[in-house]
Write an enzyme that holds these catalytic residues in place. Structure first.
Site, PDB file in Angstrom:
ATOM      1  N   GLY A   9       0.830  -1.205   0.000  1.00 36.20           N
ATOM      2  CA  GLY A   9       0.000   0.000   0.000  1.00 36.20           C
ATOM      3  C   GLY A   9       0.859   1.248   0.000  1.00 36.20           C
ATOM      4  N   CYS A  10       0.205   2.362   0.284  1.00 39.15           N
ATOM      5  CA  CYS A  10       0.886   3.671   0.299  1.00 39.15           C
ATOM      6  C   CYS A  10       2.262   3.555   0.956  1.00 39.15           C
ATOM      7  CB  CYS A  10       0.021   4.670   1.077  1.00 39.15           C
ATOM      8  SG  CYS A  10       0.810   6.250   1.340  1.00 39.15           S
ATOM      9  N   PHE A  11       3.305   3.882   0.219  1.00 39.89           N
ATOM     10  CA  PHE A  11       4.665   3.590   0.708  1.00 39.89           C
ATOM     11  C   PHE A  11       5.123   4.473   1.851  1.00 39.89           C
ATOM     12  CE2 PHE A  11       6.352   5.554  -3.589  1.00 39.89           C
ATOM     13  CZ  PHE A  11       5.895   6.814  -3.219  1.00 39.89           C
TER      14      PHE A  11
END
Ligand code: MHO
Length: 157
Positions: A9-11
């Site tokens: 997901g969102c890094f």
């Protein structure tokens, strides 16, 4: 030193979580698994380049094993939602383990099977396990994002 590129997901949040893990010596956010060379964040956001947002981990195998890294990986995200992580939709948010050699591949397969068998999650794990490809480091403003902005979770739209 060994490398482990992981997508969860969102890094921003993934980087921040792994930076707190002992044995992780460095972490960089970027893009992997797509077709376009040198993609920008905007390119990847279109969900048409095939890249996943990943964190490229440098770790010291004497201090932490690959299996232990994977345990953290499975603890910090939901590996059962296909191409989605919480508020973020799109293939760039897919759950993915990029392996560098046969040993990492086996370890990842084994852990995925064990967690499924143990019923660790209410649904089946959809995490991809695929060979590592070129790592494209993301723009500087994405590196250490939470540290720079003082937030602890990916904001929702
Ligand atoms: N939902 C996040 C995604 C950012 S992440 C680097 C946002 O607020 O844009 O993909």
């Amino acid at each position: 030193m060994a490398k482990a590129p992981l997508g969860a997901g969102c890094f921003w949040g993934v980087e921040s979580a792994f930076r707190q893990v002992e044995g992780v010596t460095d972490a960089a956010v970027g893009y992997m698994g797509g077709t376009l060379a040198n993609p920008t964040y905007e390119d990847v956001c279109t969900d048409r380049t095939g890249h996943a947002e990943v964190v490229q981990l440098d770790y010291d195998p004497v201090q932490i094993s690959y299996e232990e890294l994977l345990r953290v990986f499975f603890d910090i995200h939901d590996p059962t939602t296909l191409n989605r992580q919480e508020p973020d939709y799109g293939k760039q948010y897919r759950s993915v383990i990029f392996f560098h050699d046969a040993q990492q591949e086996r370890a990842a397969q084994k852990m995925k099977e064990e967690l499924d068998r143990a019923g660790r999650f209410p649904r089946k794990i959809v995490t991809q396990i695929v060979p590592a490809t070129d790592f494209w480091r993301a723009e500087e403003y994405h590196q250490r994002y939470f540290e720079k902005h003082g937030i602890a979770a990916c904001r929702t739209h």
